[in-house]
Design an enzyme around this catalytic site. Structure first.
Site, PDB file in Angstrom:
ATOM      1  N   ARG A  16      29.526 -21.241   3.886  1.00  0.00           N
ATOM      2  CA  ARG A  16      27.928 -21.482   4.250  1.00  0.00           C
ATOM      3  C   ARG A  16      27.648 -23.120   4.612  1.00  0.00           C
ATOM      4  O   ARG A  16      28.589 -23.735   4.268  1.00  0.00           O
ATOM      5  CB  ARG A  16      27.042 -20.754   2.940  1.00  0.00           C
ATOM      6  CG  ARG A  16      26.999 -19.361   3.180  1.00  0.00           C
ATOM      7  CD  ARG A  16      26.156 -18.784   2.020  1.00  0.00           C
ATOM      8  NE  ARG A  16      26.590 -19.387   0.543  1.00  0.00           N
ATOM      9  CZ  ARG A  16      26.211 -19.059  -0.366  1.00  0.00           C
ATOM     10  NH1 ARG A  16      25.114 -18.465  -0.415  1.00  0.00           N
ATOM     11  NH2 ARG A  16      26.849 -19.420  -1.583  1.00  0.00           N
ATOM     12  N   LYS A  76      25.812 -24.747  -2.121  1.00  0.00           N
ATOM     13  CA  LYS A  76      25.941 -24.551  -3.584  1.00  0.00           C
ATOM     14  C   LYS A  76      25.907 -25.825  -4.264  1.00  0.00           C
ATOM     15  O   LYS A  76      25.726 -26.998  -3.672  1.00  0.00           O
ATOM     16  CB  LYS A  76      27.447 -24.074  -3.668  1.00  0.00           C
ATOM     17  CG  LYS A  76      27.751 -22.736  -3.165  1.00  0.00           C
ATOM     18  CD  LYS A  76      26.661 -21.679  -3.900  1.00  0.00           C
ATOM     19  CE  LYS A  76      27.126 -21.661  -5.531  1.00  0.00           C
ATOM     20  NZ  LYS A  76      26.063 -20.709  -6.130  1.00  0.00           N
ATOM     21  N   TYR A  95      21.036 -25.129  -3.969  1.00  0.00           N
ATOM     22  CA  TYR A  95      21.076 -24.339  -5.230  1.00  0.00           C
ATOM     23  C   TYR A  95      21.589 -25.068  -6.477  1.00  0.00           C
ATOM     24  O   TYR A  95      22.710 -25.771  -6.073  1.00  0.00           O
ATOM     25  CB  TYR A  95      21.999 -23.081  -5.044  1.00  0.00           C
ATOM     26  CG  TYR A  95      21.354 -22.042  -4.346  1.00  0.00           C
ATOM     27  CD1 TYR A  95      20.105 -21.487  -4.781  1.00  0.00           C
ATOM     28  CD2 TYR A  95      22.086 -21.504  -3.015  1.00  0.00           C
ATOM     29  CE1 TYR A  95      19.215 -20.419  -3.830  1.00  0.00           C
ATOM     30  CE2 TYR A  95      21.157 -20.602  -2.276  1.00  0.00           C
ATOM     31  CZ  TYR A  95      20.248 -20.028  -2.796  1.00  0.00           C
ATOM     32  OH  TYR A  95      19.378 -18.945  -2.029  1.00  0.00           O
ATOM     33  N   HIS A  97      21.225 -24.095 -10.215  1.00  0.00           N
ATOM     34  CA  HIS A  97      21.751 -23.413 -11.380  1.00  0.00           C
ATOM     35  C   HIS A  97      22.010 -24.121 -12.741  1.00  0.00           C
ATOM     36  O   HIS A  97      23.216 -23.974 -13.157  1.00  0.00           O
ATOM     37  CB  HIS A  97      22.735 -22.253 -11.078  1.00  0.00           C
ATOM     38  CG  HIS A  97      22.325 -21.269  -9.713  1.00  0.00           C
ATOM     39  ND1 HIS A  97      21.518 -20.255 -10.209  1.00  0.00           N
ATOM     40  CD2 HIS A  97      22.816 -21.366  -8.515  1.00  0.00           C
ATOM     41  CE1 HIS A  97      21.345 -19.607  -8.783  1.00  0.00           C
ATOM     42  NE2 HIS A  97      22.073 -20.290  -7.966  1.00  0.00           N
ATOM     43  N   GLU A 119      16.759 -22.231  -6.159  1.00  0.00           N
ATOM     44  CA  GLU A 119      16.359 -21.107  -7.061  1.00  0.00           C
ATOM     45  C   GLU A 119      15.201 -21.116  -7.701  1.00  0.00           C
ATOM     46  O   GLU A 119      14.593 -20.020  -8.383  1.00  0.00           O
ATOM     47  CB  GLU A 119      17.782 -20.921  -7.794  1.00  0.00           C
ATOM     48  CG  GLU A 119      17.586 -21.740  -8.984  1.00  0.00           C
ATOM     49  CD  GLU A 119      18.702 -22.800  -8.683  1.00  0.00           C
ATOM     50  OE1 GLU A 119      19.102 -23.654  -9.545  1.00  0.00           O
ATOM     51  OE2 GLU A 119      18.998 -23.005  -7.507  1.00  0.00           O
ATOM     52  N   VAL A 240      19.696  -9.178 -13.588  1.00  0.00           N
ATOM     53  CA  VAL A 240      18.697  -9.587 -14.166  1.00  0.00           C
ATOM     54  C   VAL A 240      18.466 -11.266 -14.051  1.00  0.00           C
ATOM     55  O   VAL A 240      19.385 -12.073 -14.377  1.00  0.00           O
ATOM     56  CB  VAL A 240      18.540  -9.154 -15.531  1.00  0.00           C
ATOM     57  CG1 VAL A 240      17.467  -9.727 -16.312  1.00  0.00           C
ATOM     58  CG2 VAL A 240      18.596  -7.789 -15.524  1.00  0.00           C
ATOM     59  N   ASP A 271      25.783 -16.784 -11.587  1.00  0.00           N
ATOM     60  CA  ASP A 271      25.369 -18.114 -11.414  1.00  0.00           C
ATOM     61  C   ASP A 271      24.497 -18.684 -12.589  1.00  0.00           C
ATOM     62  O   ASP A 271      24.450 -19.766 -12.822  1.00  0.00           O
ATOM     63  CB  ASP A 271      24.522 -18.199 -10.447  1.00  0.00           C
ATOM     64  CG  ASP A 271      25.475 -18.589  -9.014  1.00  0.00           C
ATOM     65  OD1 ASP A 271      26.331 -19.170  -9.142  1.00  0.00           O
ATOM     66  OD2 ASP A 271      25.088 -17.694  -7.779  1.00  0.00           O
ATOM     67  N   VAL A 299      31.786 -13.398  -9.335  1.00  0.00           N
ATOM     68  CA  VAL A 299      32.120 -14.398  -8.389  1.00  0.00           C
ATOM     69  C   VAL A 299      30.868 -14.822  -8.244  1.00  0.00           C
ATOM     70  O   VAL A 299      29.594 -14.534  -8.022  1.00  0.00           O
ATOM     71  CB  VAL A 299      32.381 -13.649  -6.817  1.00  0.00           C
ATOM     72  CG1 VAL A 299      32.626 -14.845  -5.969  1.00  0.00           C
ATOM     73  CG2 VAL A 299      33.807 -13.337  -7.003  1.00  0.00           C
TER      74      VAL A 299
END
Length: 374
Positions: A16, A76, A95, A97, A119, A240, A271, A299
């Protein structure tokens, strides 16, 4: 004018890209300059020439991007080599995480950069608009991946997800009825599976009933119901999420050990640390492992497997914020918009996301107060 940098993604099998040519053209129209790393768009079928036609300058190396750009737009989380290039006051929009990733958090804190996580950006309606499109992609991919893993050559018990006339379909249990769960259910229903959605929010379960009717089964999630349905399932999807925080461990190692041999778990929450105790991050190069005769697909960048779809879907929701950050500057943009400000995870050496601070034992600093400082 702001200098925006778009490096090529270097995570395993990640193709991406932070800005597509249309986004570059929009930024240039607003008077900004965009630097794009050489071949950053190859994975989505976009050439350097197309980026140049949109108004970008193509750079040969990531070092040139990180050294010059004031705003780094990625997809990422920055890998160690990228984190080493971040500098004080530089804005990183991607992102992150952070909750399950103490090493990355430490490096970002030490860099002094301003780190805004897709996120945890919110919407006026309480959703997570920059996470939603990738959750949609990951939810749909989870069923494809699970169906593939159920095939015997890939470690599964050798079952066709939708069955055939006279043979039962697979039981698919979806933990979490949010965006991931809804899209997973959509594909699983289309493939003819026996679909069960578990969630602890009655409104979510009612929404599933309205959308799917009798084609899915909805169950209020308790320890008992989760364990009971997971043990009967051939495929379990973990979807979740607690915004910014580590995912709750809904399925213990003891329960995984009692699952059907050849069953499959797809942990979309990986993640954020995963919601199965037996989950550990995997890559597109080596997506699965078997533990206690259960195939685990974990993944961490699932949407990276379909980079063209994912890039355009992500750009649709991130581009307005990129333009706002560039037009106003990060300090005014974050001050003016409380929803964008919710994305501020690390600010010039301090953790400004309450959940990350709690999970990783950092002192939490209020983002609004920090933005008032020099």
């Amino acid at each position: 004018m702001l200098l925006i940098g778009v490096p090529r993604e270097i995570k395993n099998n990640e193709y991406r890209v932070g800005l597509a040519p249309a986004g570059v053209r929009e930024a240039v129209h607003h008077g900004h300059q965009v630097l794009v790393e050489h071949e950053a768009g190859n994975g989505i079928g976009v050439t350097d020439t197309e980026y140049e036609a949109a108004g970008a300058s193509v750079c040969a190396t990531p070092e040139q991007i990180f050294q010059r750009a004031e705003l780094i737009v990625k997809v990422k989380e920055p890998q160690p080599a990228e984190r080493a290039m971040l500098r004080e006051g530089q804005v990183l929009f991607t992102y992150l995480h952070l909750a399950p990733d103490p090493d990355q958090t430490r490096d970002l804190v030490e860099s002094g950069a301003v780190c805004i996580a897709y996120e945890t950006v919110t919407s006026p309606h309480g959703g997570l608009p920059l996470l939603a499109p990738m959750s949609e992609v990951a939810g749909r991919m989870a069923i494809q991946a699970g169906a593939y893993c159920l095939e015997h050559p890939h470690g599964g018990l050798g079952m066709l997800l939708g069955g055939v006339p006279g043979v039962d379909p697979a039981k698919v249990v979806v933990l979490g009825g949010g965006v991931v769960g809804t899209h997973a259910a959509h594909i699983a229903v289309g493939m003819g599976a026996d679909v069960w959605v578990l969630d602890r929010n009655p409104d979510v379960l009612k929404a599933h009933w309205r959308q799917f009717g009798r084609s899915t089964n909805t169950v209020f999630a308790t320890r008992d119901s989760v364990e009971r349905h997971v043990l009967m399932a051939e495929l379990v999807i973990g979807g979740v999420l607690i915004p910014g925080a580590a995912a709750p461990k809904l399925v213990s190692a003891e329960v995984v050990k009692r699952m059907k041999p050849g069953a499959v778990v797809v942990d979309v929450a990986i993640d954020q640390g995963g919601c199965f105790e037996t989950s550990r991050p995997t890559t597109h190069a080596e997506p699965t492992y078997v533990m206690d005769d259960v195939v685990h697909y974990c993944v961490t960048n699932m949407p990276g497997g379909v980079p063209r779809t994912s890039t355009f879907a992500l750009n649709n929701v991130t581009l307005p914020h990129v333009i706002t950050l560039a037009d106003k500057g990060y300090r005014r943009a974050l001050t003016d918009d409380p929803h964008l400000r919710n994305g501020l995870n690390v600010y010039r050496g301090h953790v400004t996301c309450r959940e990350v601070a709690r999970d990783l034992n950092y002192e939490y600093r209020d983002p609004m107060e920090m933005l008032k400082t020099a």
